[in-house]
Each structure stands twice: as C-alpha cells, then as structure tokens.
Design an enzyme around this catalytic site. Structure first.
Site: not given
Ligand code: GLC
Ligand code: MG
Length: 533
Positions: A26, A30, A34, A103, A205, A268, A330-331
């Site tokens: 950051d 906040d 970023d 992404d 995605d 993905e 992140h999933d």
């Molecule tokens: C993908 C992303 C995930 C998101 C989902 C819907 O799996 O990695 O974080 O919630 O798509 O966009």
């Molecule tokens: Mg920030």
C-alpha cells in the site's frame, strides 16, 4: 527439437510471479495495496529472479469479488491508481527486463458495468443480448438447474423486465454473452487496448466457462454430491462449460496476441487432461500458450500420487503445447499451510524443476502458512456464502509482510485483511538476513534454473524411487540432472540411475552435505550426474 537451447520464448523458459494487488504494498495509507506500491517493491520481484508478473485485476470494480467484477475493462480502479500510474508501473517492469500480464475477465462483468445497466433497462435495449437473459421456467422459477460456483441458483430474477439473468458467480457478476457479435467485438477491443499499451499478455479468468451450450439444457445431477461439499458440485457442468465455440474464441484471442508479437495468454481452465490439452488449440490454429495446470494443488502431497499425476500430465501435452505448473494462487490454500514448511521447501524444488513454466504466488517465497481469519474479518464472498466448509480464500490473500515495523511495512494503516500471525519474524527483511530461509532457497533455485537451461526446457523422465520418494531426471545433450525429493519423515535410499554417479550437488532443501546414498527426512536434492567409469 533442439534441447538445451535457450532460444525459446520467454513464457517457456521463464517463471511467472502472481501479484495480488490488494495485498502486495500500500502506498497511500488506505490499508489496501496499489500500483504505486507494487512499483516501489519491484526490486523484490527482480532480485527473486522471476521473469514475468501476473497482476490480478486492477480495473474499476465495486469489489464484490475483489476485482473479478469488472465495471470498465479499459480503466484502473482509483483504489489502485490510474492509467498514468499503470503506465509508470509497466515501464518500471520493462526497465527491469520483466514482463507484465494483466488478468482478463471475459466470462462476466460487474452488474455496475454500463453495459449491464443498459442491458437490464429494457428487453429492447441494443445491449440486451450482451448478457444471458431468459424467461422463467414454464411453472415459474429459474430457467434451468444451473448452480452458481459460489453456491445457490446461477439465475437472478430481474423485476424490471420480468426475466432472469445468468450469473456463474455472484449475482453482482452477470455472465456476458459471447454469442453476441457486438459483445465479442467490444471484449476483443478491450484486450487490444491493453496490448496497445504494451502489456505482455493476459491471464484469462475461467476461460472454459465463457460459452454455454445452445438452449441452456439442465446440467446432469451429480450423484456423488452430499451436503458439506461445495454446492457448485451438485450438478456436473456439462452444458455450462467447455463448449466448442469457446475454443474458437480462444483461437481469436491468440490470433490477436500473436499480431502483437511476443505476447502470451494463460488460460484458467479446470478439466481432465484430454479436454484440458485441447486448449492449446491446433498447430495451425493455436489457442492459449499456457492452459493453467492446477494438478499440484488438486492432488495429495504423496510421492506415488504425484508421480502418476506428473507423468500423465506430461504425456498429455501435444507436440505444439508446453506444460506449466502452479502450487498456489489467491484462490487456493497456501502450500505451506497444506504440507508444512519443511515439505514446502521440497514443493519449491518441485515447482522449479518440472518441465514446464512455473507460476509462483506472492508470499509462498517466504513460506507463509495458514492464517486464521477471525469471523469479523472474513471478506471472501465465497466463504460468506458457504461458510465453514473450507472454501475461504482470505487466508491466501493476506498482505505481504515486508519487515518488522508497524503493519509489516505493508501499509501505514491497518491492512484490509490481517497479517500472518508470525509476520514479525516471517517477513522479507528477516528472511534476507537468514541464509537458510525459504526466500534464499527460492532465490537460489531460480538462479540455478536461469543458469541451467536443462531445468527449464530439458527432457523429463520419472525415475524409479523408494516409497515416499519422488525422483526424476532432466536431460539435455550430455547433461543429466537428478531431482530426488523425500516426501516422508523417514530416511530413504537415494537411488541413482544405473551407470550414473553424482558429479555435483546443485541444490538441497537442507544444509549441503556429502551425499552418502541416503535421503534425509524432508530432504530434496538436485544432483548433476555423470557416467561411472
Ligand atoms: C477465478 C478467479 C477467482 C474469481 C472467479 C470469478 O476463478 O481466480 O478469484 O472469484 O474466477 O471471476
Ligand atoms: Mg492503497
């Protein structure tokens, strides 16, 4: 094919590093990361030794799914900065010889996207067909039995026009209709917008979701589902995913990428090997460069299971395709949380020595483990909608701990998600100072991989090994490397291929020692072999 040559595209030789922008750094106090923060921390990425950055979404978004609900495909959310800040970041990334992937979220937009606002305004709106609208079922209720990936029906009734719209994820993420030529053109224009700005490619995605079978038939009911499993799996997504028309779109995206030169697309895609491999496309009509391979995440940390999974996947790659590997995102739950820190060191060796492009998730390079999220700090909509069955993704999205100062140097304010509990000792600065740390292991493995093309593009073959040991050779020309990983807690024999002896130990997950024919518990080795005289 000429092995050992480094004359390969960057996305074959290189390593991708995923940055989750909300949680990297950051810069404006906040509590949310970023773009300027990422720019300020690029030295970390460069010294780590990766080749490309994939940035999770930074586009304008109401953040119902933390950026995977895009309200403008050609802008930057003010929370992250603006287009000028993006251009500065891109220039800084390129100045370090790194690539930048954005992404792209093609399956759905935000419900606040002006396109959806127009689409929902009237059945006659010119953009009505940009989304997937249907009348209620004959007796009332949703048009079919499809289930949202986040649980509950995949349909939301919209009183204004008396129809339902499809949402594979949240109702705030209506599915786009890629069968509509105007929508398709608008989305391709958005991709082009970023290519024109100089981005090196996209992670795309849920690519296998983007087209649905004509007529939207009911999906088959999954007989193996029971409460406690993800509600998504109540049905098998036969008619809502992996349609031939989606492959045609992927091929168009590839053609666009190729028209810009040295760009790459990462898709993905969760599918069994045979269907997964089709996303490479045909030799004369290629699709994505790298269909993301999540099998290291989905399968047990077990030598026999991994040997089978790795062998089957490697064998499924067509001659015009190129493999790739992922251990974290992140999933997904963090790798060190799943298997513990000692074994996570072996996972680092595995990820960086298999044949194929690795993707490394931020924070795994310092071995962040399980982070307990107190109930009042849960933010992930998936966990909120289906609590308590292990679907929470916040625990992998916690901020990067940089040092032992307030808020771990991530922010001057309380971060949007809690830090890892051990942040005051498990942070980048502390691991810099510790030659035995996970950070130094990753750096040395990445340096070794860069210096030794056999590790990135050499041939691959599994080698017979003792119970609990995963072993394979990488070869190019006369060079032979053996990777041996003891996934168990017992010492195991280190078996060398017949006629080979160890010439040199290139890396170890434990302090380097004289090789004595045994693998210690938690030991992983990269050895250079030579012919016995
Ligand atoms: C993908 C992303 C995930 C998101 C989902 C819907 O799996 O990695 O974080 O919630 O798509 O966009
Ligand atoms: Mg920030």
């Amino acid at each position: 094919m000429q092995h050992g040559s480094t004359d390969r595209p960057w996305w074959e030789r290189g390593v991708i590093y995923q940055i989750y922008p909300r949680s990297f750094q950051d810069s404006d106090g906040d509590g949310i990361g970023d773009l300027a923060g990422i720019e300020a921390r690029l030295d970390h990425v460069a010294t780590l030794g990766v080749d490309a950055i994939w940035l999770s979404p930074v586009f304008p978004s109401p953040m119902a799914d933390f950026g995977y609900d895009v309200a403008d495909y050609c802008g930057i959310d003010p929370m992250f900065g603006d287009l000028a800040a993006f251009d500065r970041l891109l220039a800084a990334v390129h100045a370090r010889g790194l690539k930048l992937l954005l992404d792209f979220v093609p399956n759905h937009s935000s419900d606040r996207h002006p396109w959806f606002q127009q689409s929902r305004s009237s059945r006659d709106d010119p953009r009505r067909d940009w989304y997937i609208w249907r009348d209620p079922a004959p007796g009332g209720g949703p048009p079919n039995n499809w289930i949202s990936d986040f649980g509950g029906p995949a349909w939301e009734h919209d009183a204004a026009t008396g129809q339902y719209f499809l949402h594979t994820f949240l109702k705030e993420q209506p599915d786009l209709n890629w069968r509509d030529p105007d929508l398709r053109a608008a989305m391709m224009a958005a991709m082009r917008f970023w290519f024109d700005r100089g981005v090196d490619g996209f992670r795309i995605d849920v690519l296998w979701h983007i087209v649905k079978a004509r007529g939207l038939p009911d999906n088959p009911v999954n007989p193996d589902w029971h409460p406690g499993l993800n509600a998504r799996d109540q049905v098998i997504q036969t008619f809502s995913t992996d349609q031939p028309e989606a492959h045609a779109i992927a091929a168009d995206m590839r053609a666009l990428a190729d028209s810009f030169g040295d760009r790459a697309l990462v898709g993905e895609i969760f599918l069994p090997n045979d269907r997964h491999a089709r996303w490479f496309g045909k030799p004369d009509r290629p699709e994505v460069h790298l269909p993301f391979n999540f099998q290291l995440i989905e399968n047990a940390w077990d030598a026999a299971v991994l040997a089978r999974v790795i062998g089957d996947y490697d064998a499924s790659i067509p001659a015009h395709g190129w493999p790739n590997w992922v251990f974290g995102s992140h999933d997904a739950p963090r790798i060190a949380a799943r298997i513990g820190e000692a074994q996570a060191r072996l996972a680092a060796v595995l990820l960086l020595t298999l044949r194929g492009t690795p993707t490394l998730f931020q924070g795994d390079e310092i071995g962040i483990g399980e982070v307990a999220i107190p109930p009042d700090r849960v933010r992930d909509p998936q966990e909120i909608r289906q609590p308590g069955i292990g679907l929470g993704r916040d625990r992998s999205r916690t901020p990067m701990p940089w040092d032992a100062s307030a808020h771990a140097g991530f922010s001057s304010a309380e971060p949007w998600l809690p830090l890892n509990a051990d942040w005051s000792t498990r942070n980048v600065t502390a691991q810099e100072a510790d030659a035995g740390s996970m950070l130094h292991l990753y750096r040395s493995l990445l340096a070794l991989r860069r210096a030794n093309a056999t590790l990135s593009i050499g041939d691959f073959a599994l080698v017979e090994a003792d119970t609990g040991v995963l072993a394979y050779e990488r070869r190019s020309g006369a060079e032979r490397l053996l990777v041996a990983l003891n996934l168990g807690g017992e010492p195991r024999p280190l078996r060398l291929p017949a006629g080979a002896v160890v010439a040199e130990t290139l890396a170890s997950t434990l302090p380097l020692r004289t090789i004595d024919g045994m693998l210690a518990p938690d030991e992983g080795l990269i050895l250079r072999l030579t012919e016995a005289d």
